[in-house]
Design an enzyme around this catalytic site. Structure first.
Site, PDB file in Angstrom:
ATOM      1  CG  HIS A   1      66.010  52.966  22.418  1.00  0.00           C
ATOM      2  ND1 HIS A   1      64.998  53.333  23.235  1.00  0.00           N
ATOM      3  CD2 HIS A   1      66.164  51.394  22.685  1.00  0.00           C
ATOM      4  CE1 HIS A   1      64.984  52.496  24.302  1.00  0.00           C
ATOM      5  NE2 HIS A   1      65.354  51.240  23.665  1.00  0.00           N
TER       6      HIS A   1
ATOM      7  CG  ASP B   1      59.129  56.016  30.000  1.00  0.00           C
ATOM      8  OD1 ASP B   1      59.538  54.979  29.301  1.00  0.00           O
ATOM      9  OD2 ASP B   1      58.246  56.049  30.917  1.00  0.00           O
TER      10      ASP B   1
ATOM     11  CG  LEU C   1      70.821  74.488  26.340  1.00  0.00           C
ATOM     12  CD1 LEU C   1      69.381  74.725  26.340  1.00  0.00           C
ATOM     13  CD2 LEU C   1      70.953  73.078  25.332  1.00  0.00           C
TER      14      LEU C   1
HETATM   15  C1  FPP Z   1      63.004  55.055  27.802  1.00  0.00           C
HETATM   16  O1  FPP Z   1      61.936  54.371  27.059  1.00  0.00           O
HETATM   17  C2  FPP Z   1      63.992  55.236  27.378  1.00  0.00           C
HETATM   18  C3  FPP Z   1      65.184  55.181  27.475  1.00  0.00           C
HETATM   19  C4  FPP Z   1      65.703  53.918  28.526  1.00  0.00           C
HETATM   20  C5  FPP Z   1      66.321  55.434  26.664  1.00  0.00           C
HETATM   21  C6  FPP Z   1      66.363  56.879  26.321  1.00  0.00           C
HETATM   22  C7  FPP Z   1      67.293  57.155  25.217  1.00  0.00           C
HETATM   23  C8  FPP Z   1      67.173  57.926  24.317  1.00  0.00           C
HETATM   24  C9  FPP Z   1      65.845  58.517  24.028  1.00  0.00           C
HETATM   25  C10 FPP Z   1      67.995  58.235  23.214  1.00  0.00           C
HETATM   26  C11 FPP Z   1      69.301  58.920  23.860  1.00  0.00           C
HETATM   27  C12 FPP Z   1      69.961  59.741  23.083  1.00  0.00           C
HETATM   28  C13 FPP Z   1      71.599  59.927  23.329  1.00  0.00           C
HETATM   29  C14 FPP Z   1      72.015  60.740  22.414  1.00  0.00           C
HETATM   30  C15 FPP Z   1      72.076  59.480  24.389  1.00  0.00           C
HETATM   31  P1  FPP Z   1      61.600  52.855  27.187  1.00  0.00           P
HETATM   32  O2  FPP Z   1      62.520  52.246  26.294  1.00  0.00           O
HETATM   33  O3  FPP Z   1      61.880  52.581  28.484  1.00  0.00           O
HETATM   34  O4  FPP Z   1      60.110  52.735  26.658  1.00  0.00           O
HETATM   35  P2  FPP Z   1      59.036  51.848  27.077  1.00  0.00           P
HETATM   36  O5  FPP Z   1      58.659  52.268  28.613  1.00  0.00           O
HETATM   37  O6  FPP Z   1      57.962  52.166  26.122  1.00  0.00           O
HETATM   38  O7  FPP Z   1      59.540  50.482  26.920  1.00  0.00           O
END
Ligand code: FPP
Length: 255
Positions: free
Chosen positions: A51, A34, A145
């Site tokens: 992201h 997050d 893993l």
């Molecule tokens: C939450 O942060 C994150 C997500 C909803 C997406 C997570 C995805 C990745 C880290 C990349 C994934 C990679 C692959 C290879 C599938 P947020 O956007 O909700 O952050 P915020 O709460 O600060 O707005």
């Protein structure tokens, strides 16, 4: 100067690693990644830059988990609730698995990592599903893993579907009500081939489970950090494991 810096950095890393014991490494670590959006905002960048850098943290963390001897790493990449985000952001997130695998699959193959997806397949874009299926097929015989991407995943939906499936078997006579046990329910969950997580990590300072592995996390140790996901590094994973090793797991009993 550079050499002095290098040896200081090596020393630092060694000391952090020494703070954990090799014989009590959590077998399964699950992470709610997050804070991508807030990380980007703090730097004046668009959310998708968060992201994109979150994807780099996925790679770092997979390698670090493997080096520490963690056997299962499960990452919450997209929830069933994330469809509510603006279309551009959803489209970007849906392209990330493809991009990640294009960049990293070879190295993950060399590291013997097995990749799988946990989530609803029916409303994922075909290109996202193809990328995940291809990664799963190519890594199917790897024995290292197990990296699970929770993609289009929601725990209440998972539990509901498992109940529907058990209900249908009772209706057709292949199961009876007396057959319903915790093990039977577990075997109908999307995570049926995974042990329960020993340790759950959530980044960004939020203290919630957000519909993630609600059944499976019943006895997991929880570790929260204010670090945003794109900043997450091996030293944070080591910190979480060190804290895990200081906890006493009683599973409701006495020690
Ligand atoms: C939450 O942060 C994150 C997500 C909803 C997406 C997570 C995805 C990745 C880290 C990349 C994934 C990679 C692959 C290879 C599938 P947020 O956007 O909700 O952050 P915020 O709460 O600060 O707005």
């Amino acid at each position: 100067m550079i050499n002095r810096l290098r040896s200081w950095w090596k020393q630092e890393q060694k000391q952090t690693e020494l703070s954990i014991s090799a014989d009590n490494i959590p077998q399964h670590v699950a992470i709610i990644m997050d804070g991508n959006g807030r990380w980007a905002k703090r730097l004046g960048l668009p959310r998708v830059a968060g992201h994109q850098n979150g994807m780099k943290a996925v790679k770092r963390t997979t390698i670090a988990a493997d080096e520490l001897g963690i056997k299962y790493l499960t990452l919450y990449a997209f929830s069933t609730e994330n469809w509510k985000r603006p279309k551009d952001e959803v489209d970007f997130l849906m392209r990330l698995p493809q991009e990640f695998l294009k960049l990293e699959l070879e190295e993950l193959m060399e590291k013997n990592v097995r990749i799988q997806m946990m989530g609803l397949e029916n409303n994922l874009p075909q290109h996202t599903l193809n990328a995940m299926n291809e990664a799963a097929e190519r890594t199917a015989n790897n024995t290292g893993l197990v990296l699970t991407f929770a993609l289009n995943y929601g725990s209440r939906n998972e539990i509901t579907e498992s109940m529907r499936s058990i209900g249908a078997k009772i209706a057709d006579g292949s199961l009876s009500v007396d057959d319903i046990t915790e093990e039977l329910i577990q075997s109908h969950l999307l995570s049926s081939n995974l042990p329960d997580p020993d340790l759950l990590i959530r980044t960004s300072g939020e203290l919630r489970l957000s519909n993630f592995m609600l059944w499976q996390l019943a006895y997991s140790e929880l570790w929260f950090t204010n670090i945003y996901w794109p900043e997450f590094k091996k030293k944070h994973l080591i910190e979480a494991v060190a804290e895990y090793q200081r906890r006493t797991r009683r599973y409701g009993g006495l020690l």
